[in-house]
Scaffold this motif. Sequence first.
Motif, PDB file in Angstrom:
ATOM      1  N   LEU A 121       0.824  -1.211   0.000  1.00  0.00           N
ATOM      2  CA  LEU A 121       0.000   0.000   0.000  1.00  0.00           C
ATOM      3  C   LEU A 121       0.863   1.268   0.000  1.00  0.00           C
ATOM      4  CD1 LEU A 121      -3.065   0.570  -0.028  1.00  0.00           C
ATOM      5  CD2 LEU A 121      -2.900   0.977   2.438  1.00  0.00           C
ATOM      6  N   GLY A 122       2.089   1.147   0.510  1.00  0.00           N
ATOM      7  CA  GLY A 122       2.991   2.283   0.528  1.00  0.00           C
ATOM      8  C   GLY A 122       3.445   2.734  -0.854  1.00  0.00           C
ATOM      9  N   LEU A 123       3.125   1.959  -1.888  1.00  0.00           N
ATOM     10  CA  LEU A 123       3.428   2.362  -3.259  1.00  0.00           C
ATOM     11  C   LEU A 123       2.383   3.323  -3.820  1.00  0.00           C
ATOM     12  CD1 LEU A 123       4.397  -1.139  -4.726  1.00  0.00           C
ATOM     13  CD2 LEU A 123       5.983   0.715  -4.170  1.00  0.00           C
ATOM     14  N   THR A 124       1.227   3.401  -3.194  1.00  0.00           N
ATOM     15  CA  THR A 124       0.107   4.162  -3.741  1.00  0.00           C
ATOM     16  C   THR A 124       0.212   5.641  -3.391  1.00  0.00           C
ATOM     17  OG1 THR A 124      -1.315   3.838  -1.798  1.00  0.00           O
ATOM     18  CG2 THR A 124      -1.359   2.123  -3.502  1.00  0.00           C
ATOM     19  N   PRO A 125      -0.336   6.525  -4.231  1.00  0.00           N
ATOM     20  CA  PRO A 125      -0.253   7.968  -3.969  1.00  0.00           C
ATOM     21  C   PRO A 125      -0.773   8.387  -2.608  1.00  0.00           C
ATOM     22  CG  PRO A 125      -1.008   7.582  -6.211  1.00  0.00           C
ATOM     23  CD  PRO A 125      -0.989   6.232  -5.532  1.00  0.00           C
ATOM     24  N   ALA A 126      -1.798   7.721  -2.126  1.00  0.00           N
ATOM     25  CA  ALA A 126      -2.404   8.126  -0.855  1.00  0.00           C
ATOM     26  C   ALA A 126      -1.514   7.839   0.345  1.00  0.00           C
ATOM     27  CB  ALA A 126      -3.748   7.430  -0.676  1.00  0.00           C
ATOM     28  N   PHE A 127      -0.611   6.889   0.218  1.00  0.00           N
ATOM     29  CA  PHE A 127       0.160   6.466   1.387  1.00  0.00           C
ATOM     30  C   PHE A 127       1.670   6.597   1.224  1.00  0.00           C
ATOM     31  CE2 PHE A 127      -3.933   4.359   1.845  1.00  0.00           C
ATOM     32  CZ  PHE A 127      -4.239   4.660   3.157  1.00  0.00           C
ATOM     33  N   ARG A 128       2.149   6.952   0.039  1.00  0.00           N
ATOM     34  CA  ARG A 128       3.599   7.077  -0.117  1.00  0.00           C
ATOM     35  C   ARG A 128       4.094   8.372   0.520  1.00  0.00           C
ATOM     36  NH1 ARG A 128       2.860   8.257  -6.427  1.00  0.00           N
ATOM     37  NH2 ARG A 128       2.465   6.002  -6.491  1.00  0.00           N
ATOM     38  N   SER A 129       5.176   8.268   1.247  1.00  0.00           N
ATOM     39  CA  SER A 129       5.773   9.432   1.902  1.00  0.00           C
ATOM     40  C   SER A 129       6.878  10.007   1.013  1.00  0.00           C
ATOM     41  CB  SER A 129       6.381   9.009   3.250  1.00  0.00           C
ATOM     42  OG  SER A 129       7.551   8.220   3.024  1.00  0.00           O
ATOM     43  N   LYS A 154      10.458   7.975   3.196  1.00  0.00           N
ATOM     44  CA  LYS A 154      10.576   6.673   3.863  1.00  0.00           C
ATOM     45  C   LYS A 154      10.499   5.546   2.852  1.00  0.00           C
ATOM     46  CE  LYS A 154       8.357   8.174   8.173  1.00  0.00           C
ATOM     47  NZ  LYS A 154       8.052   9.539   7.715  1.00  0.00           N
ATOM     48  N   ARG A 155      11.076   4.402   3.209  1.00  0.00           N
ATOM     49  CA  ARG A 155      10.930   3.218   2.372  1.00  0.00           C
ATOM     50  C   ARG A 155       9.449   2.894   2.203  1.00  0.00           C
ATOM     51  NH1 ARG A 155      15.060  -1.590   4.064  1.00  0.00           N
ATOM     52  NH2 ARG A 155      13.370  -2.722   3.034  1.00  0.00           N
ATOM     53  N   PHE A 156       9.077   2.431   1.026  1.00  0.00           N
ATOM     54  CA  PHE A 156       7.656   2.171   0.796  1.00  0.00           C
ATOM     55  C   PHE A 156       7.132   1.103   1.732  1.00  0.00           C
ATOM     56  CE2 PHE A 156       8.904  -1.525  -1.759  1.00  0.00           C
ATOM     57  CZ  PHE A 156       7.823  -2.391  -1.609  1.00  0.00           C
ATOM     58  N   GLU A 157       7.990   0.180   2.141  1.00  0.00           N
ATOM     59  CA  GLU A 157       7.568  -0.859   3.080  1.00  0.00           C
ATOM     60  C   GLU A 157       7.160  -0.248   4.423  1.00  0.00           C
ATOM     61  OE1 GLU A 157      11.237  -2.619   0.843  1.00  0.00           O
ATOM     62  OE2 GLU A 157      10.526  -0.668   1.556  1.00  0.00           O
ATOM     63  N   VAL A 158       7.898   0.772   4.853  1.00  0.00           N
ATOM     64  CA  VAL A 158       7.579   1.455   6.109  1.00  0.00           C
ATOM     65  C   VAL A 158       6.293   2.255   5.967  1.00  0.00           C
ATOM     66  CG1 VAL A 158       8.368   3.214   7.747  1.00  0.00           C
ATOM     67  CG2 VAL A 158       9.967   1.499   6.874  1.00  0.00           C
ATOM     68  N   ASP A 159       6.101   2.873   4.809  1.00  0.00           N
ATOM     69  CA  ASP A 159       4.841   3.593   4.583  1.00  0.00           C
ATOM     70  C   ASP A 159       3.644   2.656   4.707  1.00  0.00           C
ATOM     71  OD1 ASP A 159       6.096   6.031   4.122  1.00  0.00           O
ATOM     72  OD2 ASP A 159       6.236   5.704   1.955  1.00  0.00           O
ATOM     73  N   GLY A 160       3.748   1.470   4.116  1.00  0.00           N
ATOM     74  CA  GLY A 160       2.664   0.493   4.216  1.00  0.00           C
ATOM     75  C   GLY A 160       2.462   0.018   5.642  1.00  0.00           C
ATOM     76  N   ALA A 161       3.574  -0.188   6.350  1.00  0.00           N
ATOM     77  CA  ALA A 161       3.493  -0.640   7.739  1.00  0.00           C
ATOM     78  C   ALA A 161       2.853   0.429   8.617  1.00  0.00           C
ATOM     79  CB  ALA A 161       4.885  -0.996   8.250  1.00  0.00           C
ATOM     80  N   ASN A 162       3.221   1.684   8.383  1.00  0.00           N
ATOM     81  CA  ASN A 162       2.622   2.770   9.164  1.00  0.00           C
ATOM     82  C   ASN A 162       1.133   2.909   8.875  1.00  0.00           C
ATOM     83  OD1 ASN A 162       5.082   3.319  10.331  1.00  0.00           O
ATOM     84  ND2 ASN A 162       5.549   5.061   9.012  1.00  0.00           N
ATOM     85  N   ALA A 163       0.757   2.719   7.623  1.00  0.00           N
ATOM     86  CA  ALA A 163      -0.663   2.774   7.265  1.00  0.00           C
ATOM     87  C   ALA A 163      -1.436   1.666   7.965  1.00  0.00           C
ATOM     88  CB  ALA A 163      -0.836   2.665   5.754  1.00  0.00           C
ATOM     89  N   ALA A 164      -0.850   0.485   8.005  1.00  0.00           N
ATOM     90  CA  ALA A 164      -1.487  -0.645   8.689  1.00  0.00           C
ATOM     91  C   ALA A 164      -1.621  -0.365  10.183  1.00  0.00           C
ATOM     92  CB  ALA A 164      -0.685  -1.916   8.445  1.00  0.00           C
ATOM     93  N   ARG A 165      -0.571   0.192  10.769  1.00  0.00           N
ATOM     94  CA  ARG A 165      -0.599   0.525  12.196  1.00  0.00           C
ATOM     95  C   ARG A 165      -1.705   1.528  12.500  1.00  0.00           C
ATOM     96  NH1 ARG A 165       4.626   3.409  13.805  1.00  0.00           N
ATOM     97  NH2 ARG A 165       3.568   5.036  12.600  1.00  0.00           N
TER      98      ARG A 165
END
Length: 212
Positions: free
Chosen positions: A67-75, A78-89
């Motif tokens: 999800l961290g690859l998507t415009p709504a969640f990419r920072s 930060k690494r895209f993996e961390v963006d996805g993890a933060n979104a999940a959190r």
Amino acid sequence: MTNFIADIKIPDSKLAVEAAELLRDHGDDLLWNHSNRVFLFAAMKGNSSQVKYDAELLYISSLFHDLGLTPAFRSPDKRFEVDGANAARDFLRSRGIPEESIRLVWNAVALHTTVGIVEYMETEAALMNFGVGYDVVGKNFDFIPAEVRKQVVEAFPRDQFKHNILHAFWEGFKHKPETTYGTMNADVCEMFLPGYQRPNFCHHVLHSKWEE
């Protein structure tokens, strides 16, 4: 969508459905199909190995892992993996999920590309890493019979996945190639960014500010 694919039940709790809706709202068919295949392959590995795992948390981890690859969640940094993890959190905290479960999902998402480490972590993280490796690079390909693979792909088509996922990676972090340092994602930058030279660890060591 049927609840069972290749004898694996797709979690349909309120939490799972809301997570699926979030990916549907902000992702595309590529990430939707990939994330569901990852879950199914991961669950098959867990069932075959007879290990205990939380199917709901494994499913949510799979839905958020890119999800961290998507415009709504990419920072921006930060690494895209961390963006996805933060979104999940954030998603799980907003729904009152215990911190232990949140930490498990965060680890699974943030470390899903960290080969050599994540497979020795929590069961859900290790299983999702298996599912990612199976779907993206065909790692341990013969583990799952052809007929079972066919059922999964019929439900969640690949549709030129090999090429499209590389473009999706690039779109997700082309504005921050520095975040790929030390990861397999630097290969994507090298493929798509003309003249890109990945940072070299040995260069950093030899040219540090230490005088000796």
